[in-house]
Design an enzyme around this catalytic site. Structure first.
Site, short mmCIF file in Angstrom:
data_model
loop_
_atom_site.label_atom_id
_atom_site.label_comp_id
_atom_site.label_asym_id
_atom_site.label_seq_id
_atom_site.Cartn_x
_atom_site.Cartn_y
_atom_site.Cartn_z
N TYR A 135 -1.91 10.76 -8.31
CA TYR A 135 -3.05 11.11 -9.14
C TYR A 135 -2.63 11.19 -10.61
CZ TYR A 135 -5.30 12.49 -4.71
OH TYR A 135 -5.83 12.51 -3.44
N LYS A 185 6.03 7.43 3.40
CA LYS A 185 5.62 6.09 3.82
C LYS A 185 6.60 5.08 3.22
CE LYS A 185 2.95 3.26 6.06
NZ LYS A 185 3.10 3.13 7.52
N ASP A 218 1.04 7.91 8.57
CA ASP A 218 0.09 7.50 9.61
C ASP A 218 0.45 8.14 10.94
OD1 ASP A 218 2.40 5.99 9.44
OD2 ASP A 218 1.41 4.06 9.76
N ASP A 242 -3.10 16.03 0.09
CA ASP A 242 -4.55 16.18 0.01
C ASP A 242 -5.19 15.78 1.34
OD1 ASP A 242 -7.12 16.54 -0.90
OD2 ASP A 242 -7.06 14.95 -2.39
N ASP A 246 -6.84 18.56 4.45
CA ASP A 246 -8.23 18.52 4.90
C ASP A 246 -8.32 18.21 6.39
OD1 ASP A 246 -9.08 19.18 2.41
OD2 ASP A 246 -10.12 17.31 1.98
#
Length: 361
Positions: A135, A185, A218, A242, A246
């Site tokens: 971000y 990743k 993943d 993030d 959630d």
């Protein structure tokens, strides 16, 4: 008697509905705990953006820099693009005040079994890097409106930034059950994720008692659904943290109960506490928003301010009220209002006193 000055930003939508009863509960806890809370209220919101063209005034950050903590309800509203509300308020606060840890505790509460059949015992924390990573503000768009239009977004990972959030996560795991998982990743993202992995491995040597491993994002998301109770502390980049936080909140039964803390661990600047649920325009104005996420965030604020007994009293009251099941909001399968559930939580705080609205100036 300690007095803590709190910057209160109710924001938009249900943020304005969950903040007042939270202040009432905080005042009650302050009376019990022998400290004072002084509130300064700010109208920074999408409504203000529509009226003035800015989410907050130019000197807004200076106005709240001297507060002990920031309590935020929610921001976002139809007609105001999400990037406007985010980059006009939340991200400037997080970055100016070096709130580089986004702390997201996830717990399956009594009376809230969650959507998974094997969710009992879920008690984990996601530690999200909060000010850099994916971000960033670096990038741009070229050839707007043409068939060959393109957009470039750069991720920024610094050694200092990764080290400090990873150290925080390992230190936290050492105080809990001693297990940490790092989200990565590195098999597909060739530069930033191997860099992240290298720093995690280096910093792990500081906490040899913590058992750790890395998981590709993943596979980690799948394992979080299949066996959430096996996790203790998860640390991830801004984007991965993030997403995972959630997902974990949904595992706990409702995003309406999920809290968040944006922390400056060194306490050089104020930290900010907010529920995860957002402004929820679809139910705003109906008085049925779940106040638990806001109240849990307030408990995290109390703990950060140095009032752990009051924080624990609030968490005990939340668990008692949810376990009783007499005042559950619609997202939890009940018919109670925001104020009903907040009052049930307030009445579970001992010794009982009348629930009164917090004074905001």
């Amino acid at each position: 008697m300690n007095t803590y000055r709190i910057a209160v930003i109710p924001g938009d939508g249900i943020g304005r509905e969950v903040v007042p009863p939270t202040l009432a509960v905080l005042d009650r806890l302050a009376d019990h705990g022998g400290f004072r809370l002084a509130y300064d209220s700010f109208d920074w919101s999408c409504e203000r953006f529509v009226r003035t063209g800015a989410m907050m005034p130019e000197d807004g950050l200076d106005q709240i820099a001297g507060h002990d903590a920031i309590l935020l309800g929610a921001v976002g509203w139809p007609g105001v693009p999400d990037h406007v509300s985010l980059w006009g308020l939340l991200i400037p606060i997080r970055r100016r005040f070096r709130q580089y840890v986004n702390l997201r505790p996830i717990r399956v509460m009594p009376g809230l079994p969650g959507p998974l059949r094997d969710a009992d015992g879920v008690d984990l924390v996601v530690v999200r890097e909060n000010v850099e990573g994916e971000y960033s503000e670096i990038g741009g768009r070229l050839n707007r409106g043409f068939p060959d239009e393109l957009a470039v977004q750069e991720a920024v990972f610094t050694r200092a930034g990764v080290t400090r959030v990873v150290d925080y996560a390992f230190d936290l795991a050492a105080t809990r059950r001693g297990r940490l998982v790092s989200a990565t990743k590195s098999n597909g993202i060739i530069h930033t994720m191997p860099f992240w992995d290298e720093i995690v491995a280096e910093r792990a040597a500081r906490q040899p008692e913590v058992t750790w491993r890395q998981e590709h994002i993943d596979a980690l998301a799948a394992k979080l659904v299949l066996d959430p109770a096996s996790f203790d502390v998860i640390v991830g980049s801004n984007l991965f943290g993030d997403i995972l936080s959630d997902l974990a909140a949904a595992i706990a039964g409702s995003i309406g109960v999920a809290p968040a803390a944006n922390l400056n661990p060194e306490r050089e600047f104020p930290s900010m506490f907010e529920p995860v649920h957002g402004s929820a325009p679809d139910i705003a104005g109906q008085g049925v928003a779940n106040p638990v996420g806001m109240l849990w965030s307030a408990a995290m604020m109390l703990d950060h301010l140095g009032e752990p007994d009051s924080a624990e009293a609030l968490m005990t009251a939340i668990a008692a009220a949810l376990g009783a099941g007499d005042a559950l909001t619609p997202d939890l399968g009940g018919t109670a209002t925001t104020d009903d559930l907040a009052a049930a939580i307030a009445s579970a705080i001992e010794p009982p006193t009348n629930l009164t609205r917090g004074t905001v100036r």
